[in-house]
Design a protein around this motif. Structure first.
Motif, PDB file in Angstrom:
ATOM      1  N   ASP A 140      24.996  47.669  29.857  1.00 18.82           N
ATOM      2  CA  ASP A 140      24.465  46.537  29.096  1.00 18.82           C
ATOM      3  C   ASP A 140      24.911  46.604  27.634  1.00 18.82           C
ATOM      4  OD1 ASP A 140      22.937  48.744  28.491  1.00 18.82           O
ATOM      5  OD2 ASP A 140      20.990  47.791  28.867  1.00 18.82           O
ATOM      6  N   ASP A 141      25.666  47.640  27.273  1.00 20.22           N
ATOM      7  CA  ASP A 141      26.285  47.666  25.942  1.00 20.22           C
ATOM      8  C   ASP A 141      27.316  46.545  25.890  1.00 20.22           C
ATOM      9  OD1 ASP A 141      28.338  48.373  23.858  1.00 20.22           O
ATOM     10  OD2 ASP A 141      27.025  50.117  23.600  1.00 20.22           O
ATOM     11  N   PRO A 142      27.300  45.712  24.853  1.00 22.07           N
ATOM     12  CA  PRO A 142      28.226  44.571  24.770  1.00 22.07           C
ATOM     13  C   PRO A 142      29.695  44.953  24.922  1.00 22.07           C
ATOM     14  CG  PRO A 142      26.548  44.423  23.055  1.00 22.07           C
ATOM     15  CD  PRO A 142      26.375  45.766  23.708  1.00 22.07           C
ATOM     16  N   ALA A 143      30.039  46.197  24.604  1.00 22.32           N
ATOM     17  CA  ALA A 143      31.444  46.617  24.694  1.00 22.32           C
ATOM     18  C   ALA A 143      31.959  46.514  26.127  1.00 22.32           C
ATOM     19  CB  ALA A 143      31.600  48.049  24.182  1.00 22.32           C
ATOM     20  N   TYR A 144      31.104  46.721  27.118  1.00 21.90           N
ATOM     21  CA  TYR A 144      31.550  46.643  28.510  1.00 21.90           C
ATOM     22  C   TYR A 144      31.787  45.197  28.936  1.00 21.90           C
ATOM     23  CZ  TYR A 144      31.115  51.604  29.288  1.00 21.90           C
ATOM     24  OH  TYR A 144      31.323  52.964  29.223  1.00 21.90           O
ATOM     25  N   ALA A 145      30.939  44.292  28.476  1.00 22.12           N
ATOM     26  CA  ALA A 145      31.169  42.870  28.771  1.00 22.12           C
ATOM     27  C   ALA A 145      32.433  42.393  28.080  1.00 22.12           C
ATOM     28  CB  ALA A 145      29.970  42.044  28.319  1.00 22.12           C
ATOM     29  N   ASP A 146      32.629  42.820  26.836  1.00 28.66           N
ATOM     30  CA  ASP A 146      33.830  42.426  26.087  1.00 28.66           C
ATOM     31  C   ASP A 146      35.093  42.935  26.786  1.00 28.66           C
ATOM     32  OD1 ASP A 146      32.213  41.235  24.211  1.00 28.66           O
ATOM     33  OD2 ASP A 146      32.355  42.886  22.758  1.00 28.66           O
ATOM     34  N   ALA A 147      35.029  44.174  27.294  1.00 30.58           N
ATOM     35  CA  ALA A 147      36.193  44.756  27.972  1.00 30.58           C
ATOM     36  C   ALA A 147      36.519  43.999  29.248  1.00 30.58           C
ATOM     37  CB  ALA A 147      35.932  46.231  28.279  1.00 30.58           C
ATOM     38  N   MET A 148      35.497  43.661  30.013  1.00 31.41           N
ATOM     39  CA  MET A 148      35.686  42.908  31.249  1.00 31.41           C
ATOM     40  C   MET A 148      36.289  41.541  30.959  1.00 31.41           C
ATOM     41  SD  MET A 148      34.918  42.854  34.695  1.00 31.41           S
ATOM     42  CE  MET A 148      33.423  43.793  35.051  1.00 31.41           C
ATOM     43  N   LYS A 149      35.711  40.843  29.994  1.00 35.16           N
ATOM     44  CA  LYS A 149      36.187  39.501  29.640  1.00 35.16           C
ATOM     45  C   LYS A 149      37.632  39.555  29.169  1.00 35.16           C
ATOM     46  CE  LYS A 149      35.136  35.551  26.644  1.00 35.16           C
ATOM     47  NZ  LYS A 149      34.218  35.020  25.587  1.00 35.16           N
ATOM     48  N   TRP A 150      37.954  40.526  28.331  1.00 34.95           N
ATOM     49  CA  TRP A 150      39.307  40.627  27.773  1.00 34.95           C
ATOM     50  C   TRP A 150      40.335  40.870  28.864  1.00 34.95           C
ATOM     51  CZ3 TRP A 150      42.818  44.670  27.932  1.00 34.95           C
ATOM     52  CH2 TRP A 150      43.959  44.506  27.144  1.00 34.95           C
ATOM     53  N   PHE A 151      40.065  41.830  29.751  1.00 35.36           N
ATOM     54  CA  PHE A 151      41.070  42.168  30.755  1.00 35.36           C
ATOM     55  C   PHE A 151      41.390  40.977  31.655  1.00 35.36           C
ATOM     56  CE2 PHE A 151      42.053  43.652  35.109  1.00 35.36           C
ATOM     57  CZ  PHE A 151      43.346  44.081  34.850  1.00 35.36           C
ATOM     58  N   PHE A 152      40.380  40.306  32.174  1.00 33.08           N
ATOM     59  CA  PHE A 152      40.645  39.201  33.095  1.00 33.08           C
ATOM     60  C   PHE A 152      41.188  37.962  32.377  1.00 33.08           C
ATOM     61  CE2 PHE A 152      37.823  41.743  35.831  1.00 33.08           C
ATOM     62  CZ  PHE A 152      38.634  41.789  36.954  1.00 33.08           C
ATOM     63  N   SER A 153      40.989  37.905  31.059  1.00 29.11           N
ATOM     64  CA  SER A 153      41.550  36.770  30.314  1.00 29.11           C
ATOM     65  C   SER A 153      43.073  36.829  30.249  1.00 29.11           C
ATOM     66  CB  SER A 153      40.983  36.737  28.888  1.00 29.11           C
ATOM     67  OG  SER A 153      41.560  37.749  28.065  1.00 29.11           O
ATOM     68  N   LEU A 154      43.652  38.017  30.375  1.00 29.45           N
ATOM     69  CA  LEU A 154      45.103  38.151  30.281  1.00 29.45           C
ATOM     70  C   LEU A 154      45.808  37.319  31.352  1.00 29.45           C
ATOM     71  CD1 LEU A 154      45.444  42.008  29.663  1.00 29.45           C
ATOM     72  CD2 LEU A 154      45.288  40.169  27.967  1.00 29.45           C
ATOM     73  N   GLY A 155      45.240  37.307  32.556  1.00 28.28           N
ATOM     74  CA  GLY A 155      45.839  36.531  33.638  1.00 28.28           C
ATOM     75  C   GLY A 155      45.219  35.158  33.808  1.00 28.28           C
ATOM     76  N   ASN A 156      43.897  35.076  33.657  1.00 28.80           N
ATOM     77  CA  ASN A 156      43.197  33.823  33.944  1.00 28.80           C
ATOM     78  C   ASN A 156      43.326  32.787  32.836  1.00 28.80           C
ATOM     79  OD1 ASN A 156      42.391  35.035  36.290  1.00 28.80           O
ATOM     80  ND2 ASN A 156      40.269  35.375  35.669  1.00 28.80           N
ATOM     81  N   GLU A 157      43.353  33.236  31.585  1.00 29.22           N
ATOM     82  CA  GLU A 157      43.377  32.308  30.459  1.00 29.22           C
ATOM     83  C   GLU A 157      44.703  32.343  29.694  1.00 29.22           C
ATOM     84  OE1 GLU A 157      39.890  33.098  28.107  1.00 29.22           O
ATOM     85  OE2 GLU A 157      38.624  33.212  29.903  1.00 29.22           O
ATOM     86  N   LEU A 158      45.097  33.513  29.246  1.00 29.39           N
ATOM     87  CA  LEU A 158      46.355  33.609  28.499  1.00 29.39           C
ATOM     88  C   LEU A 158      47.569  33.456  29.405  1.00 29.39           C
ATOM     89  CD1 LEU A 158      45.525  36.577  26.085  1.00 29.39           C
ATOM     90  CD2 LEU A 158      45.386  34.116  25.622  1.00 29.39           C
ATOM     91  N   LYS A 159      47.391  33.792  30.680  1.00 30.71           N
ATOM     92  CA  LYS A 159      48.442  33.636  31.694  1.00 30.71           C
ATOM     93  C   LYS A 159      49.730  34.384  31.334  1.00 30.71           C
ATOM     94  CE  LYS A 159      46.631  29.099  33.056  1.00 30.71           C
ATOM     95  NZ  LYS A 159      45.808  29.676  34.138  1.00 30.71           N
ATOM     96  N   ILE A 160      49.539  35.570  30.756  1.00 29.18           N
ATOM     97  CA  ILE A 160      50.708  36.394  30.440  1.00 29.18           C
ATOM     98  C   ILE A 160      50.986  37.404  31.554  1.00 29.18           C
ATOM     99  CG2 ILE A 160      50.530  36.147  27.942  1.00 29.18           C
ATOM    100  CD1 ILE A 160      49.102  38.849  27.842  1.00 29.18           C
ATOM    101  N   GLN A 161      50.143  37.420  32.569  1.00 28.67           N
ATOM    102  CA  GLN A 161      50.354  38.273  33.734  1.00 28.67           C
ATOM    103  C   GLN A 161      49.691  37.614  34.942  1.00 28.67           C
ATOM    104  OE1 GLN A 161      48.530  42.002  32.489  1.00 28.67           O
ATOM    105  NE2 GLN A 161      46.657  41.536  33.593  1.00 28.67           N
TER     106      GLN A 161
END
Length: 460
Positions: free
Chosen positions: A245-266
């Motif tokens: 529940d530390d915000p760092a874990y939510a931030d890490a999850m959001k960031w990783f999946f954003s690479l493919g789902n949003e930024l579409k760089i992978q």
């Protein structure tokens, strides 16, 4: 960490005894250096030799594939040369997904073995099953300073040492110089190589019209929380409960999946789950600019027969979050002695030899033992650079990626109470979030709640 209750352990032993009877393919396989008769196994220690265990036979638990590899054959020859010890294999099939480790099953059923090799996370399961021999007294009797030689990387449970590390699989950034050249993007440098610079560089390389991806990372669960790991956020609170529940874990999850789902760089989560882009896509396809993963990739890329390519490889350290100290993920391969060993002193001598010398065989291993800067550079020049003679890599490239003593090297996996179960939970919940079936808030709440339940169950 708490051991299971005696009752639970007794039940596990009964289960293991039942399972081992139905396990096909387990048994002994003798190598050419060891005697195949029972007398060799019973050879006693000699006290009048500079090789006090000359003639003793020890059993090393391996899969058939590992036992027949060239590297293993060379390792047992080196053990024989340095110690006089013969190595006999205890062959065990590879466990399938969801199955109990077959070596663990055999040990719980009382099978005689002397050497096992596993990661610290895997060894924790062996420790909980009470099948490992602590090695502190063996080291003391041998005047062997494990902590100094391996920089405090020995595997300990409840203040006792159970394994010595042999090699580290340190994550790197691998890049395809051809794609950089075609995109007119300068090769990046190791200095200040942050995740922010990584994403910026990947965006410049990305070219959907040419089917070129700027970035690639597989769906390894460690990627879901690696930013939190690199920021130094523990997976456990001070009271031993989950810390997701530390915000760092939510931030890490959001960031990783954003690479493919949003930024579409992978490739996105669905593409990875479908198998369209397998783990070795960077090595095979030639259309990926950068790939961040373990050090084993370097060994794979040095094999141009298996992975032929017409492009030069570049390497950098693993990126790290801006504002934090440089860090890389790593996983360590270690060697331990089971309680069933009948030759514990000889087994200790053998695992010492493996851990101190395996990297010298020339298979691109990063040793866990501490090397001086001069030793590291000599190793790179003699063993690593020749494997990449067509890539124009330098000593400095490898020093920055694998031998930078100022960099923090962090466990790629969560380690602690119920860690194996938590890894499975993180994988399941992360996939639901990555595929859009669950919100980030609900995902992190599920991970936190399920992890706490797993911790409670493990502590019973």
């Amino acid at each position: 960490m708490k051991l299971k209750s005696a009752l639970r352990r007794g039940t596990a032993l009964s289960l293991a005894a039942t399972m081992v009877l139905s396990t096909a393919g387990c048994g002994k396989s003798n190598n050419t250096n060891g005697s195949t008769d029972s007398k060799a196994a019973e050879t006693t220690q000699k006290t009048d030799s500079d090789k006090p265990f000359d003639g003793v036979t020890v059993k090393w638990a391996l899969t058939d594939n590992a036992a027949t590899s060239t590297e293993t054959k060379e390792m047992i020859a080196l053990i024989k040369e340095k110690t006089g010890i013969n190595v006999e294999f205890f062959i065990t099939p590879t466990s399938k997904a969801g199955e109990m480790d077959k070596v663990l099953v055999s040990l719980m059923a009382g099978e005689d073995m002397d050497i096992i090799g596993r990661t610290p996370l895997q060894l924790e399961e062996f420790y909980k099953a009470a099948v490992l021999e602590p090695i502190d007294e063996l080291a003391k009797a041998d005047n062997y300073d494990m902590d100094t030689l391996y920089g405090g990387q020995t595997v300990k449970f409840e203040d006792q040492t159970y394994a010595i590390p042999a090699e580290k699989d340190i994550w790197l950034t691998y890049y395809n110089k051809k794609i950089f050249d075609e995109a007119n993007v300068p090769y990046p440098t190791a200095e200040d190589w942050t995740w922010e610079k990584y994403v910026e560089t990947a965006q410049k390389l990305n070219d959907p019209d040419k089917n070129v991806w700027g970035s690639f990372m597989s769906d390894d669960v460690a990627c879901n929380y690696m930013l939190a790991t690199q920021k130094g956020i523990s997976a456990y609170k001070a009271d031993g409960t989950a810390n997701f529940d530390d915000p760092a874990y939510a931030d890490a999850m959001k960031w990783f999946f954003s690479l493919g789902n949003e930024l579409k760089i992978q490739p996105n989560c669905l593409d990875l789950a479908s198998g369209t882009y397998p783990y070795n896509s960077f090595m095979v396809n030639g259309n990926i600019g950068m790939y961040v993963y373990g050090g084993w990739v370097a060994s794979a890329l040095s094999d141009k027969v298996k992975y032929p390519r017409d492009w030069e490889l570049g390497i950098l350290p693993m990126p790290y979050p801006e504002g934090t100290d440089p860090s890389s993920l790593t996983i360590t391969s270690c060697y331990a002695i089971p309680k069933t060993s009948k030759n514990k002193e000889a087994a200790f001598e053998a695992i010492k030899t493996i851990c101190e010398n395996k990297y010298t065989l020339g298979y691109g291993r990063v040793p866990a033992k501490i090397l001086t800067e001069d030793e590291a550079k000599a190793y790179i020049e003699s063993s690593l650079l020749p494997k990449f003679k067509d890539d124009n890599l330098t000593v400095e490239d490898f020093m920055a990626g694998w031998f930078d003593n100022s960099r923090a090297y962090l466990s790629e996996k969560i380690m602690g109470t119920a860690d194996t179960t938590i890894g499975q939970i993180y994988t399941e919940e992360g996939q639901l979030y990555g595929q859009g079936q669950k919100s980030l808030e609900d995902t992190m709440k599920s991970i936190q709640d399920r992890a706490n339940e797993a911790i409670k169950e493990a502590q019973k």
